[in-house]
Design an enzyme around this catalytic site. Structure first.
Site, short mmCIF file in Angstrom:
data_model
loop_
_atom_site.label_atom_id
_atom_site.label_comp_id
_atom_site.label_asym_id
_atom_site.label_seq_id
_atom_site.Cartn_x
_atom_site.Cartn_y
_atom_site.Cartn_z
N ASN A 96 -20.69 16.18 48.44
CA ASN A 96 -19.81 15.64 49.47
C ASN A 96 -20.72 15.00 50.51
O ASN A 96 -21.33 15.68 51.32
CB ASN A 96 -18.97 16.77 50.07
CG ASN A 96 -17.99 16.26 51.10
OD1 ASN A 96 -17.99 15.09 51.48
ND2 ASN A 96 -17.13 17.16 51.57
N ARG B 264 -17.14 13.77 45.88
CA ARG B 264 -15.92 13.61 46.66
C ARG B 264 -15.93 12.19 47.23
O ARG B 264 -16.89 11.80 47.91
CB ARG B 264 -15.89 14.61 47.80
CG ARG B 264 -14.70 14.37 48.69
CD ARG B 264 -14.72 15.23 49.92
NE ARG B 264 -13.53 14.98 50.69
CZ ARG B 264 -13.49 14.98 52.02
NH1 ARG B 264 -14.58 15.25 52.70
NH2 ARG B 264 -12.39 14.74 52.65
N HIS C 283 -6.87 14.65 51.79
CA HIS C 283 -6.91 16.08 51.43
C HIS C 283 -6.26 16.32 50.06
O HIS C 283 -5.80 17.42 49.77
CB HIS C 283 -6.16 16.97 52.45
CG HIS C 283 -6.79 17.08 53.80
ND1 HIS C 283 -6.05 17.17 54.94
CD2 HIS C 283 -8.08 17.16 54.19
CE1 HIS C 283 -6.85 17.28 55.99
NE2 HIS C 283 -8.09 17.27 55.56
N HIS D 71 -2.01 22.02 54.91
CA HIS D 71 -3.47 22.14 54.97
C HIS D 71 -3.87 21.99 56.44
O HIS D 71 -3.85 20.90 56.99
CB HIS D 71 -4.11 21.03 54.10
CG HIS D 71 -5.61 21.01 54.17
ND1 HIS D 71 -6.42 21.34 53.11
CD2 HIS D 71 -6.46 20.70 55.19
CE1 HIS D 71 -7.69 21.25 53.48
NE2 HIS D 71 -7.74 20.85 54.74
N LEU D 72 -4.21 23.12 57.06
CA LEU D 72 -4.48 23.13 58.50
C LEU D 72 -5.93 23.51 58.74
O LEU D 72 -6.28 24.68 58.90
CB LEU D 72 -3.55 24.14 59.20
CG LEU D 72 -2.05 24.05 58.85
CD1 LEU D 72 -1.27 25.16 59.56
CD2 LEU D 72 -1.49 22.68 59.22
N GLY D 73 -6.80 22.50 58.73
CA GLY D 73 -8.21 22.71 59.07
C GLY D 73 -8.45 22.04 60.40
O GLY D 73 -7.55 21.98 61.25
N ASN D 74 -9.63 21.50 60.60
CA ASN D 74 -9.86 20.69 61.79
C ASN D 74 -9.03 19.41 61.65
O ASN D 74 -8.31 19.01 62.55
CB ASN D 74 -11.34 20.41 61.91
CG ASN D 74 -11.73 20.25 63.36
OD1 ASN D 74 -10.91 20.39 64.27
ND2 ASN D 74 -12.97 19.89 63.59
N GLY D 75 -9.11 18.78 60.46
CA GLY D 75 -8.12 17.77 60.08
C GLY D 75 -6.95 18.53 59.48
O GLY D 75 -7.15 19.60 58.92
N ARG E 45 -7.52 14.87 66.57
CA ARG E 45 -6.70 13.67 66.32
C ARG E 45 -5.27 13.89 66.77
O ARG E 45 -4.72 14.99 66.62
CB ARG E 45 -6.69 13.32 64.83
CG ARG E 45 -8.03 12.97 64.27
CD ARG E 45 -7.91 12.48 62.82
NE ARG E 45 -9.18 12.62 62.16
CZ ARG E 45 -9.37 13.27 61.01
NH1 ARG E 45 -8.34 13.80 60.37
NH2 ARG E 45 -10.57 13.35 60.49
N VAL F 19 -7.32 27.10 59.70
CA VAL F 19 -6.24 27.62 60.54
C VAL F 19 -5.16 28.27 59.66
O VAL F 19 -4.71 29.39 59.93
CB VAL F 19 -5.63 26.49 61.40
CG1 VAL F 19 -4.42 26.99 62.17
CG2 VAL F 19 -6.68 25.91 62.34
N GLY F 20 -4.75 27.58 58.61
CA GLY F 20 -3.67 28.08 57.75
C GLY F 20 -4.00 29.41 57.11
O GLY F 20 -3.14 30.29 56.97
N GLU G 13 -11.84 23.15 47.54
CA GLU G 13 -11.97 21.75 47.12
C GLU G 13 -13.14 21.54 46.16
O GLU G 13 -13.06 20.73 45.25
CB GLU G 13 -12.10 20.85 48.37
CG GLU G 13 -10.76 20.73 49.09
CD GLU G 13 -10.86 20.23 50.53
OE1 GLU G 13 -11.19 21.03 51.41
OE2 GLU G 13 -10.61 19.04 50.75
P1 ADP Z 1 -12.53 21.32 58.19
O1 ADP Z 1 -12.92 21.53 56.75
O2 ADP Z 1 -11.39 20.38 58.41
O3 ADP Z 1 -13.66 21.11 59.14
P2 ADP Z 1 -11.70 24.12 58.13
O4 ADP Z 1 -10.68 24.16 57.06
O5 ADP Z 1 -13.00 24.80 57.90
O6 ADP Z 1 -11.90 22.67 58.70
O7 ADP Z 1 -11.02 24.75 59.45
C1 ADP Z 1 -11.72 24.81 60.65
C2 ADP Z 1 -10.82 25.36 61.72
O8 ADP Z 1 -10.26 26.62 61.30
C3 ADP Z 1 -11.55 25.70 63.01
O9 ADP Z 1 -11.55 24.60 63.88
C4 ADP Z 1 -10.73 26.84 63.58
O10 ADP Z 1 -9.80 26.30 64.50
C5 ADP Z 1 -9.96 27.40 62.43
N1 ADP Z 1 -10.27 28.80 62.15
C6 ADP Z 1 -11.28 29.31 61.41
N2 ADP Z 1 -11.24 30.66 61.42
C7 ADP Z 1 -10.19 31.01 62.19
C8 ADP Z 1 -9.61 32.26 62.60
N3 ADP Z 1 -10.12 33.42 62.21
N4 ADP Z 1 -8.51 32.23 63.39
C9 ADP Z 1 -8.00 31.05 63.79
N5 ADP Z 1 -8.48 29.85 63.44
C10 ADP Z 1 -9.57 29.83 62.65
#
Ligand code: ADP
Length: 403
Positions: free
Chosen positions: A12, A96, A185, A213-217, A246, A336-337, A389
Site C-alpha cells: 500500500n 492497493r 474502501h 466503515h468508520l475509520g479516520n476516513g 473531512r 471507530v466502528g 483489507e
Molecule cells: P484509517 O485506516 O482510516 O486511518 P482506522 O480504521 O485505523 O483509520 O481508524 C482510526 C480511528 O479509530 C482513530 O482516529 C480513532 O478515532 C478510532 N479508534 C481507534 N481505537 C479506538 C477506541 N478504542 N475507541 C474509539 N475510537 C477508536
C-alpha cells in the site's frame, strides 16, 4: 508459478510511505508486516514486525531516498527473516490502488496498458494514484518476472446502478470530466459484507447488509445479495459521512460562497474540506477516544461534534434501509466502528421500529472477532466485523494468479 508459491506481498504505497504485509495463502498466515514512513526525508523510518517467528519489532531510522530504496530496505528485512522476495514461494505482489474509475471492476494483472489507464485516472485521484503507480513501478523493478496485481478501492462499487452512481448535473459535462460516484474502501466493504453473511450462517447472495466503515476516513455502503448498490463516498472520498478531518456531505453552494465571499482559493477550500473539517473542524480532535474522554469531562464542543457525527450516520442507515428494502444486518467496522461502543449505540438508538436494537452488554464486550451485538429477538442483526483489507487484497491477488 510453482505449486508451492503461496506467498503474497501486499503493498500500500502512499506519497511518502509504504505499508506492507507478507501473507501465506496456504493457510492465511501473516508472516511479516511493516511500514516505511517519511520517504525522501532525512528522518525516514522503517518499522518491521517478523510475525512468523514471533520476533520483536525492528526499526531503522535515517534517510531513505525514494520508494525504490524503501522497498529494497523492506526486502532486506524480509531476507533477514528467511522470507526474501527472491524466494520461489512468493507467488505475486498485490497492490492497493485507490482509483480504478469505471473501467476496473475486478483485480487486474498489471501490464504497461494497465499502468497507463491508472495514470489516466490521476485527475480524479491526484493524491493517491501517482503514489500507487510509484509502488507498482518500484515492485516491478525489483521483481520484473513476478505477477503484479492491482486491487482497486473502487472495484466493489462498480455494480452500483446508474441511478446511484450519477450526479444530477449536465450529462455531457459529467462525462467529459469523469464526474460520477465511484466510492472507496471497496476492499473493506467487500470483505466485511461477506464476513457478515458468514456470521449469519448464510451465503453472501442471501443477505442484504449495510456496512459502516468508520475509520479516520468513513463510508457506508448498501450491499444487496453480495453486490454494492450504493455507497456514501463519491467522485472522491470527501462525500458522505462526517469523518476525522473531512466534512462529508454539504451543500455544494458552500464552495461557491467561500470562493465568492470569503475570497478563498480552490486549494484553500480543498484543504478546509479535506483536512480541517469533520470532527477536527468541529471540536479540534479527530480521535474518537479523545472526543469521548472530553465528553465525559463535560466538554460541550466535543459533545456536539459527536452528535453531528452520529446524526449523519443515522441518516445513512435510514437511507440505505430504504434503498435495500429489506435489511438482514448492519455491520460496524474499522477503528471507530470496531472499538467505539458509544458510537454504535447512538447510531442505532431509536430505530427499534426498523428492527434495529443493540444489546448494551454485548455492545461493551471487547473482542477482535466478528460478533453480533443485537439481542436474539431483533429482526435485523447488528454486528461488529473487524475489517482486514490486506487479507482481502492478498486473497484477490492469489485467486487471480493461481486460477
Ligand atoms: P484509517 O485506516 O482510516 O486511518 P482506522 O480504521 O485505523 O483509520 O481508524 C482510526 C480511528 O479509530 C482513530 O482516529 C480513532 O478515532 C478510532 N479508534 C481507534 N481505537 C479506538 C477506541 N478504542 N475507541 C474509539 N475510537 C477508536
Amino acid at each position: 508459478m510453482t505449486s508451492n508459491a503461496t506467498r503474497v506481498l501486499v503493498l500500500n504505497s502512499g506519497s511518502s510511505s509504504l505499508k506492507y504485509q507478507l501473507l501465506d495463502m496456504a493457510d492465511g498466515a501473516r508472516l511479516a508486516a511493516g511500514l516505511v514512513e517519511r520517504i525522501g526525508e532525512e528522518t525516514s523510518r522503517l518499522a518491521h514486525t517478523p510475525l512468523a517467528s514471533g520476533g520483536d519489532k525492528r526499526e531503522r531510522t535515517g534517510p531513505i531516498a525514494d520508494h525504490d530504496a524503501a522497498l529494497q530496505a523492506v526486502a532486506e528485512e524480509l531476507a533477514a527473516d528467511g522470507l526474501g522476495l527472491d524466494s520461489p514461494e512468493l507467488a505475486a505482489i498485490g497492490h492497493r490502488v485507490v482509483h480504478g474509475g469505471s473501467e476496473f471492476t475486478a483485480p487486474t494483472l498489471i501490464t504497461d496498458e494497465v499502468v497507463a489507464e491508472i495514470e489516466r485516472l490521476i485527475p480524479v485521484a491526484p493524491l493517491h494514484n501517482p503514489a500507487n503507480i510509484t509502488g507498482i513501478r518500484t515492485a516491478t523493478h525489483l521483481r520484473p518476472d513476478l505477477p503484479q496485481v492491482a486491487v482497486f478501492d473502487t472495484a466493489f462499487h462498480t455494480t452500483m446502478p446508474e441511478s446511484a452512481a450519477r450526479y444530477a448535473i449536465d450529462t455531457e459535462t459529467a462525462d467529459a470530466h469523469m464526474i460520477r460516484r465511484y466510492g472507496f474502501h471497496g476492499t473493506s466493504h467487500a470483505y466485511v459484507s461477506r464476513e457478515t453473511a458468514k456470521l449469519l450462517g448464510k451465503a453472501p447472495e442471501e443477505v442484504n447488509v449495510i456496512v459502516l466503515h468508520l475509520g479516520n476516513g468513513a463510508s457506508a455502503s448498501a450491499v444487496k445479495g453480495g453486490r454494492c448498490v450504493d455507497t456514501s463516498m463519491g467522485l472522491t472520498p470527501l462525500e458522505g459521512l462526517v469523518m476525522g478531518t473531512r466534512s462529508g456531505d454539504l451543500d455544494p453552494a458552500v464552495l461557491l460562497h467561500l470562493s465568492r465571499n470569503a475570497g478563498m482559493s480552490v486549494d484553500e477550500i480543498d484543504s478546509l474540506l479535506n483536512k480541517k473539517s469533520g470532527l477536527i473542524g468541529l471540536c479540534g480532535d479527530n480521535d474518537m477516544r479523545e472526543i469521548r474522554r472530553r465528553i465525559d469531562e463535560g466538554d460541550e464542543r466535543a459533545a456536539l461534534a459527536f452528535d453531528i457525527y452520529v446524526h449523519r450516520l443515522k441518516k445513512y442507515i435510514g437511507a440505505y434501509y430504504a434503498v435495500l428494502g429489506k435489511v438482514d444486518a448492519v455491520a460496524f467496522t474499522a477503528g471507530v466502528g470496531e472499538n467505539a461502543a458509544p458510537v454504535r449505540e447512538a447510531a442505532v438508538a431509536g430505530l427499534e421500529e426498523l428492527g434495529l436494537v443493540v444489546d448494551a452488554g454485548l455492545n461493551e464486550i471487547r473482542s477482535g472477532e466478528p460478533r453480533l451485538i443485537s439481542p436474539e429477538y431483533a429482526r435485523v442483526a447488528v454486528a461488529v466485523v473487524p475489517t482486514d483489507e490486506e487479507l482481502e487484497i492478498a486473497t484477490q491477488t492469489y485467486a487471480l494468479v493461481s486460477s
